[in-house]
Design a protein around this motif. Structure first.
Motif, PDB file in Angstrom:
ATOM      1  N   VAL A  48      52.697  49.305  77.487  1.00  0.00           N
ATOM      2  CA  VAL A  48      53.513  48.896  78.632  1.00  0.00           C
ATOM      3  C   VAL A  48      53.155  47.465  79.026  1.00  0.00           C
ATOM      4  O   VAL A  48      52.004  47.179  79.361  1.00  0.00           O
ATOM      5  CB  VAL A  48      53.295  49.815  79.852  1.00  0.00           C
ATOM      6  N   GLN A  49      54.137  46.579  78.981  1.00  0.00           N
ATOM      7  CA  GLN A  49      53.982  45.220  79.481  1.00  0.00           C
ATOM      8  C   GLN A  49      54.764  45.112  80.780  1.00  0.00           C
ATOM      9  O   GLN A  49      55.988  45.282  80.793  1.00  0.00           O
ATOM     10  CB  GLN A  49      54.498  44.195  78.467  1.00  0.00           C
ATOM     11  N   SER A  50      54.062  44.847  81.872  1.00  0.00           N
ATOM     12  CA  SER A  50      54.707  44.775  83.185  1.00  0.00           C
ATOM     13  C   SER A  50      54.662  43.347  83.691  1.00  0.00           C
ATOM     14  O   SER A  50      53.638  42.860  84.169  1.00  0.00           O
ATOM     15  CB  SER A  50      53.994  45.722  84.163  1.00  0.00           C
ATOM     16  N   GLY A  51      55.789  42.635  83.557  1.00  0.00           N
ATOM     17  CA  GLY A  51      55.882  41.253  84.001  1.00  0.00           C
ATOM     18  C   GLY A  51      55.406  40.262  82.948  1.00  0.00           C
ATOM     19  O   GLY A  51      54.882  40.632  81.893  1.00  0.00           O
ATOM     20  N   ASP A  52      55.621  38.973  83.235  1.00  0.00           N
ATOM     21  CA  ASP A  52      55.161  37.882  82.366  1.00  0.00           C
ATOM     22  C   ASP A  52      55.692  38.046  80.938  1.00  0.00           C
ATOM     23  O   ASP A  52      54.946  37.882  79.963  1.00  0.00           O
ATOM     24  CB  ASP A  52      53.633  37.826  82.378  1.00  0.00           C
ATOM     25  N   LEU A  53      56.968  38.329  80.806  1.00  0.00           N
ATOM     26  CA  LEU A  53      57.534  38.640  79.493  1.00  0.00           C
ATOM     27  C   LEU A  53      57.629  37.433  78.571  1.00  0.00           C
ATOM     28  O   LEU A  53      57.852  37.597  77.367  1.00  0.00           O
ATOM     29  CB  LEU A  53      58.919  39.286  79.656  1.00  0.00           C
ATOM     30  N   ASN A  54      57.477  36.244  79.113  1.00  0.00           N
ATOM     31  CA  ASN A  54      57.457  35.043  78.276  1.00  0.00           C
ATOM     32  C   ASN A  54      56.043  34.651  77.846  1.00  0.00           C
ATOM     33  O   ASN A  54      55.871  33.682  77.098  1.00  0.00           O
ATOM     34  CB  ASN A  54      58.114  33.873  79.019  1.00  0.00           C
ATOM     35  N   HIS A  55      55.077  35.405  78.340  1.00  0.00           N
ATOM     36  CA  HIS A  55      53.676  35.119  77.988  1.00  0.00           C
ATOM     37  C   HIS A  55      52.914  36.445  78.017  1.00  0.00           C
ATOM     38  O   HIS A  55      51.980  36.640  78.788  1.00  0.00           O
ATOM     39  CB  HIS A  55      53.082  34.115  78.974  1.00  0.00           C
ATOM     40  N   THR A  56      53.339  37.375  77.164  1.00  0.00           N
ATOM     41  CA  THR A  56      52.825  38.742  77.203  1.00  0.00           C
ATOM     42  C   THR A  56      51.401  38.833  76.654  1.00  0.00           C
ATOM     43  O   THR A  56      50.898  37.923  75.984  1.00  0.00           O
ATOM     44  CB  THR A  56      53.716  39.677  76.374  1.00  0.00           C
ATOM     45  N   ASP A  57      50.772  39.980  76.916  1.00  0.00           N
ATOM     46  CA  ASP A  57      49.435  40.203  76.360  1.00  0.00           C
ATOM     47  C   ASP A  57      49.482  40.232  74.836  1.00  0.00           C
ATOM     48  O   ASP A  57      48.553  39.774  74.175  1.00  0.00           O
ATOM     49  CB  ASP A  57      48.864  41.514  76.901  1.00  0.00           C
ATOM     50  N   THR A  58      50.562  40.760  74.277  1.00  0.00           N
ATOM     51  CA  THR A  58      50.700  40.741  72.815  1.00  0.00           C
ATOM     52  C   THR A  58      50.712  39.318  72.282  1.00  0.00           C
ATOM     53  O   THR A  58      50.064  39.023  71.263  1.00  0.00           O
ATOM     54  CB  THR A  58      51.993  41.475  72.391  1.00  0.00           C
ATOM     55  N   MET A  59      51.420  38.419  72.958  1.00  0.00           N
ATOM     56  CA  MET A  59      51.449  37.013  72.552  1.00  0.00           C
ATOM     57  C   MET A  59      50.056  36.388  72.642  1.00  0.00           C
ATOM     58  O   MET A  59      49.644  35.625  71.761  1.00  0.00           O
ATOM     59  CB  MET A  59      52.426  36.237  73.424  1.00  0.00           C
ATOM     60  N   LYS A  60      49.341  36.699  73.713  1.00  0.00           N
ATOM     61  CA  LYS A  60      48.001  36.146  73.899  1.00  0.00           C
ATOM     62  C   LYS A  60      47.057  36.628  72.798  1.00  0.00           C
ATOM     63  O   LYS A  60      46.307  35.841  72.204  1.00  0.00           O
ATOM     64  CB  LYS A  60      47.447  36.546  75.271  1.00  0.00           C
ATOM     65  N   VAL A  61      47.089  37.934  72.540  1.00  0.00           N
ATOM     66  CA  VAL A  61      46.201  38.488  71.517  1.00  0.00           C
ATOM     67  C   VAL A  61      46.552  37.934  70.138  1.00  0.00           C
ATOM     68  O   VAL A  61      45.666  37.615  69.333  1.00  0.00           O
ATOM     69  CB  VAL A  61      46.257  40.027  71.530  1.00  0.00           C
ATOM     70  N   ARG A  62      47.853  37.778  69.858  1.00  0.00           N
ATOM     71  CA  ARG A  62      48.262  37.200  68.576  1.00  0.00           C
ATOM     72  C   ARG A  62      47.677  35.793  68.402  1.00  0.00           C
ATOM     73  O   ARG A  62      47.211  35.428  67.322  1.00  0.00           O
ATOM     74  CB  ARG A  62      49.785  37.153  68.493  1.00  0.00           C
ATOM     75  N   LYS A  63      47.696  35.019  69.468  1.00  0.00           N
ATOM     76  CA  LYS A  63      47.159  33.652  69.415  1.00  0.00           C
ATOM     77  C   LYS A  63      45.650  33.661  69.264  1.00  0.00           C
ATOM     78  O   LYS A  63      45.091  32.920  68.441  1.00  0.00           O
ATOM     79  CB  LYS A  63      47.560  32.910  70.690  1.00  0.00           C
ATOM     80  N   TRP A  64      44.976  34.487  70.041  1.00  0.00           N
ATOM     81  CA  TRP A  64      43.510  34.474  70.060  1.00  0.00           C
ATOM     82  C   TRP A  64      42.895  35.174  68.852  1.00  0.00           C
ATOM     83  O   TRP A  64      41.805  34.813  68.414  1.00  0.00           O
ATOM     84  CB  TRP A  64      43.000  35.122  71.332  1.00  0.00           C
ATOM     85  N   ALA A  65      43.587  36.176  68.318  1.00  0.00           N
ATOM     86  CA  ALA A  65      43.018  36.921  67.191  1.00  0.00           C
ATOM     87  C   ALA A  65      43.111  36.150  65.883  1.00  0.00           C
ATOM     88  O   ALA A  65      42.325  36.379  64.965  1.00  0.00           O
ATOM     89  CB  ALA A  65      43.722  38.269  67.053  1.00  0.00           C
ATOM     90  N   GLY A  66      44.077  35.254  65.790  1.00  0.00           N
ATOM     91  CA  GLY A  66      44.172  34.413  64.603  1.00  0.00           C
ATOM     92  C   GLY A  66      44.718  35.142  63.389  1.00  0.00           C
ATOM     93  O   GLY A  66      45.260  36.247  63.475  1.00  0.00           O
ATOM     94  N   GLU A  67      44.551  34.530  62.233  1.00  0.00           N
ATOM     95  CA  GLU A  67      45.150  35.031  61.002  1.00  0.00           C
ATOM     96  C   GLU A  67      44.496  36.313  60.505  1.00  0.00           C
ATOM     97  O   GLU A  67      45.055  37.005  59.644  1.00  0.00           O
ATOM     98  CB  GLU A  67      45.069  33.954  59.923  1.00  0.00           C
ATOM     99  N   ALA A  68      43.320  36.642  61.036  1.00  0.00           N
ATOM    100  CA  ALA A  68      42.624  37.851  60.578  1.00  0.00           C
ATOM    101  C   ALA A  68      43.267  39.122  61.103  1.00  0.00           C
ATOM    102  O   ALA A  68      42.986  40.214  60.611  1.00  0.00           O
ATOM    103  CB  ALA A  68      41.154  37.803  61.017  1.00  0.00           C
TER     104      ALA A  68
END
Length: 214
Positions: free
Chosen positions: A37-57
């Protein structure tokens, strides 16, 4: 479908470091990630953040089951969107990879008029990684969270302390719960690739211990 192997990352409250912790676990374990469940901030979601921070691995990023517009408790945001969140709508993604699932807020954040995040955890059947951050009242919130999980028979795979060390807080939580922290996530000066890679090198063995214990 075979139950994926993984953990559900939850916290003692909101803004305690669940998403940073999830990203670090995804990066270290080369795991999949799912935010039900993503509640709010749909242009900067937690999935987007994790994708950026987790990197190519990172493994696969699975789509959210609910994407709600307002940055509020999911039950309120869903009501504003004209939808009702139902537990039966949630099923773990089909994956053979290790899976990191991230909750929203703490254990008793409402999803609807009857169910909370802890009910979702129980439905999905994954052990929990509990993130605790030091602030006035965090001992109480941590002990209550541990008690709630144990009352439901939900396995606690690991406890993570986020922020600068606070020995008196950590020691009383350890004594009263019998939980040893999986690792201490210190304050990160910047949320960038270099800082995350340093953390991976530091906590890699602890994450292997987590895997071996599941």
């Amino acid at each position: 479908m075979k139950q994926p192997k993984g953990v559900f990352v939850t916290g003692i409250g909101t803004e305690v470091g669940k998403t940073v912790t999830a990203a670090l676990l995804v990066r270290t374990l080369k795991a999949d990630y799912w935010k039900p469940v993503q509640s709010g901030d749909l242009n900067h979601t937690d999935t987007m953040k994790v994708r950026k921070w987790a990197g190519e691995a990172a493994g696969t990023f699975h789509p959210e089951r609910y994407r709600l517009n307002l940055p509020m408790s999911p039950h309120a945001s869903a009501a504003d969107d004209g939808v009702t969140i139902q537990l039966q709508d949630f099923e773990l993604p089909d994956t053979r990879n290790f899976l990191i699932v991230e909750g929203a807020g703490g254990l008793h954040v409402p999803l609807n008029d009857q169910d909370c995040i802890i009910d979702l955890i129980q439905r999905l059947g994954l052990p929990v990684v509990l993130v605790s951050r030091h602030y006035l009242g965090s001992i109480n919130h941590t002990l209550l969270s541990v008690e709630a999980l144990r009352h439901r028979g939900i396995s606690i795979a690991g406890l993570i302390f986020n922020g600068d060390p606070h020995p008196s807080t950590e020691s009383i939580i350890e004594k009263m719960t019998g939980l040893q922290p999986l690792f201490q996530l210190g304050e990160m000066q910047a949320l960038n690739d270099e800082c995350f890679e340093r953390q991976v090198q530091r906590v890699g063995q602890a994450c292997k211990t987590l895997l071996d214990g599941l």
